[in-house]
Design a protein around this motif. Structure first.
Motif, PDB file in Angstrom:
ATOM      1  N   ASP A 284     -23.752  -1.217 -45.199  1.00 33.85           N
ATOM      2  CA  ASP A 284     -23.834  -0.195 -46.251  1.00 33.85           C
ATOM      3  C   ASP A 284     -24.080   1.190 -45.659  1.00 33.85           C
ATOM      4  O   ASP A 284     -23.495   2.185 -46.114  1.00 33.85           O
ATOM      5  N   PHE A 285     -24.957   1.264 -44.661  1.00 33.99           N
ATOM      6  CA  PHE A 285     -25.278   2.553 -44.046  1.00 33.99           C
ATOM      7  C   PHE A 285     -24.059   3.131 -43.339  1.00 33.99           C
ATOM      8  O   PHE A 285     -23.771   4.331 -43.446  1.00 33.99           O
ATOM      9  N   ARG A 286     -23.326   2.285 -42.626  1.00 34.49           N
ATOM     10  CA  ARG A 286     -22.120   2.734 -41.923  1.00 34.49           C
ATOM     11  C   ARG A 286     -21.094   3.269 -42.911  1.00 34.49           C
ATOM     12  O   ARG A 286     -20.499   4.338 -42.691  1.00 34.49           O
ATOM     13  N   GLN A 287     -20.860   2.541 -44.004  1.00 34.98           N
ATOM     14  CA  GLN A 287     -19.881   2.993 -44.989  1.00 34.98           C
ATOM     15  C   GLN A 287     -20.289   4.323 -45.595  1.00 34.98           C
ATOM     16  O   GLN A 287     -19.466   5.233 -45.773  1.00 34.98           O
ATOM     17  N   TRP A 288     -21.571   4.461 -45.894  1.00 32.91           N
ATOM     18  CA  TRP A 288     -22.066   5.719 -46.464  1.00 32.91           C
ATOM     19  C   TRP A 288     -21.915   6.867 -45.468  1.00 32.91           C
ATOM     20  O   TRP A 288     -21.481   7.968 -45.840  1.00 32.91           O
ATOM     21  N   LEU A 289     -22.259   6.632 -44.204  1.00 29.93           N
ATOM     22  CA  LEU A 289     -22.114   7.668 -43.189  1.00 29.93           C
ATOM     23  C   LEU A 289     -20.671   8.133 -43.059  1.00 29.93           C
ATOM     24  O   LEU A 289     -20.400   9.333 -42.980  1.00 29.93           O
ATOM     25  N   LEU A 290     -19.741   7.187 -43.043  1.00 28.70           N
ATOM     26  CA  LEU A 290     -18.334   7.557 -42.901  1.00 28.70           C
ATOM     27  C   LEU A 290     -17.859   8.351 -44.111  1.00 28.70           C
ATOM     28  O   LEU A 290     -17.050   9.276 -43.975  1.00 28.70           O
ATOM     29  N   GLU A 291     -18.358   8.025 -45.287  1.00 29.28           N
ATOM     30  CA  GLU A 291     -18.003   8.805 -46.479  1.00 29.28           C
ATOM     31  C   GLU A 291     -18.561  10.217 -46.393  1.00 29.28           C
ATOM     32  O   GLU A 291     -17.911  11.182 -46.806  1.00 29.28           O
ATOM     33  N   GLN A 292     -19.778  10.351 -45.875  1.00 34.03           N
ATOM     34  CA  GLN A 292     -20.375  11.675 -45.726  1.00 34.03           C
ATOM     35  C   GLN A 292     -19.649  12.491 -44.659  1.00 34.03           C
ATOM     36  O   GLN A 292     -19.462  13.699 -44.804  1.00 34.03           O
ATOM     37  N   ALA A 293     -19.258  11.835 -43.600  1.00 30.89           N
ATOM     38  CA  ALA A 293     -18.612  12.538 -42.482  1.00 30.89           C
ATOM     39  C   ALA A 293     -17.172  12.919 -42.799  1.00 30.89           C
ATOM     40  O   ALA A 293     -16.688  13.962 -42.350  1.00 30.89           O
ATOM     41  N   HIS A 294     -16.493  12.078 -43.581  1.00 32.16           N
ATOM     42  CA  HIS A 294     -15.083  12.310 -43.879  1.00 32.16           C
ATOM     43  C   HIS A 294     -14.871  12.211 -45.386  1.00 32.16           C
ATOM     44  O   HIS A 294     -14.228  11.263 -45.872  1.00 32.16           O
ATOM     45  N   PRO A 295     -15.407  13.173 -46.158  1.00 36.03           N
ATOM     46  CA  PRO A 295     -15.296  13.099 -47.623  1.00 36.03           C
ATOM     47  C   PRO A 295     -13.864  13.242 -48.073  1.00 36.03           C
ATOM     48  O   PRO A 295     -13.030  13.844 -47.401  1.00 36.03           O
ATOM     49  N   VAL A 296     -13.603  12.674 -49.243  1.00 37.82           N
ATOM     50  CA  VAL A 296     -12.242  12.797 -49.808  1.00 37.82           C
ATOM     51  C   VAL A 296     -12.034  14.226 -50.271  1.00 37.82           C
ATOM     52  O   VAL A 296     -12.982  14.989 -50.465  1.00 37.82           O
ATOM     53  N   GLU A 297     -10.797  14.606 -50.477  1.00 39.11           N
ATOM     54  CA  GLU A 297     -10.448  15.965 -50.899  1.00 39.11           C
ATOM     55  C   GLU A 297     -11.204  16.341 -52.164  1.00 39.11           C
ATOM     56  O   GLU A 297     -11.234  15.603 -53.135  1.00 39.11           O
TER      57      GLU A 297
END
Length: 301
Positions: A284-297
């Protein structure tokens, strides 16, 4: 079925002695005598039929065969150690212990953590002390966020995800933005350097194709926080990784002097031992980090 593998005590003695280069230091770490380490390694060498170490001065250096053997068994030893510690301490599957590079921690991660807590209220976070030369194998730490480059992590033992940090930008006071129209205009200002990364200015100028003479710092600073404060105070201009100045950019305390991003090889990665059992909290933490680092448009900080 006949078991061909040696005992764990022999493997631990070998792995620790290989890492430290001294049988005496390995004995101290494992809380045994130096003689016990020597005997364990001698039994292992006899069992394998090869020499694992060669003596060079005061050090015990791995032979080529020893290095190959360590590379083969190292991940398995780390996995066994991690699984054993998890069972002994009965760690909650929703607990997560992470070690983070201090600069990224304070400038990028901490402002975002309330969002993680709101989205994952059942996960308890604990942060381990940062150690510059950490081998990323401590059994009581689930993941590390560290500086590195693509290909710099041993693929056989470490799984690494790029997060942020490649984008290098020049910054100045917002009131100075109108006077800076080109890279040449930047060079007419006092240049502020990061002590640990003095090549940042050359990297950015080369990336935008700006020729220049010798670059002399008007001042240099050992932390991004101090470097940014110096820019805000009007001491000069600087180049920094964009992820480390997002709050100051958002509040208008500084501005991007020239809107031309240059990509660094150096960046921040989420690292974890690839052979460990899956941890739901880390997933869960990894998925959240990747979303924060590479947010959608359209997403914003």
């Amino acid at each position: 079925m006949r078991i061909h593998s040696p005992s764990l005590s022999e493997l631990h003695a070998f792995a620790v002695a290989a890492r430290l280069g001294h049988f005496s230091q390995a004995a101290e770490e494992l809380a045994v005598t130096q003689g016990a380490i020597s005997r364990a390694i001698a039994r292992l060498e006899e069992h394998l039929g090869i020499a694992l170490f060669a003596r060079e001065g005061r050090y015990n250096v791995l032979t080529r065969a020893g290095a190959d053997y360590l590379q083969a068994i190292g991940p398995s030893i780390a996995t066994i150690e991690s699984a054993t510690l998890a069972v002994r301490t009965r760690r909650d599957a929703r607990q997560l212990r992470v070690s983070v590079t201090p600069t990224l921690f304070s400038h990028w991660l901490i402002p975002r953590l309330p969002d993680f807590s709101a989205r994952h209220p059942g996960i308890g976070l604990s942060f381990a002390p940062y150690r510059r030369d950490d081998p990323l194998t401590a059994p009581d730490i689930d993941a590390w966020i560290r500086t590195g480059e693509d290909g710099s992590w041993p693929e056989a033992t470490i799984a690494a995800d790029y997060l942020v940090g490649r984008e290098l930008v020049p910054i100045c006071r917002t009131e100075d933005l109108e006077a800076i129209r080109s890279p040449a205009d930047l060079l007419r200002n006092p240049l502020l350097f990061h002590t640990n990364y003095p090549g940042n200015w050359e990297s950015w100028l080369a990336g935008v194709g700006c020729s220049h003479g010798p670059l002399r710092p008007a001042a240099d600073f050992e932390s991004v926080a101090l470097l940014v404060q110096a820019v805000i105070a009007g001491l000069g201009v600087a180049v920094v990784q964009r992820c480390l100045v997002e709050p100051e950019l958002a509040t208008g305390r500084i501005g991007i002097a020239i809107d031309h991003t240059v990509l660094l090889q150096r960046a921040y990665y989420l690292c974890r031992p690839s052979m460990r059992p899956a941890n739901p909290a880390l997933t869960d933490f990894r998925q959240w980090l990747l979303e924060q680092a590479h947010p959608v448009e359209g997403d914003a900080f």
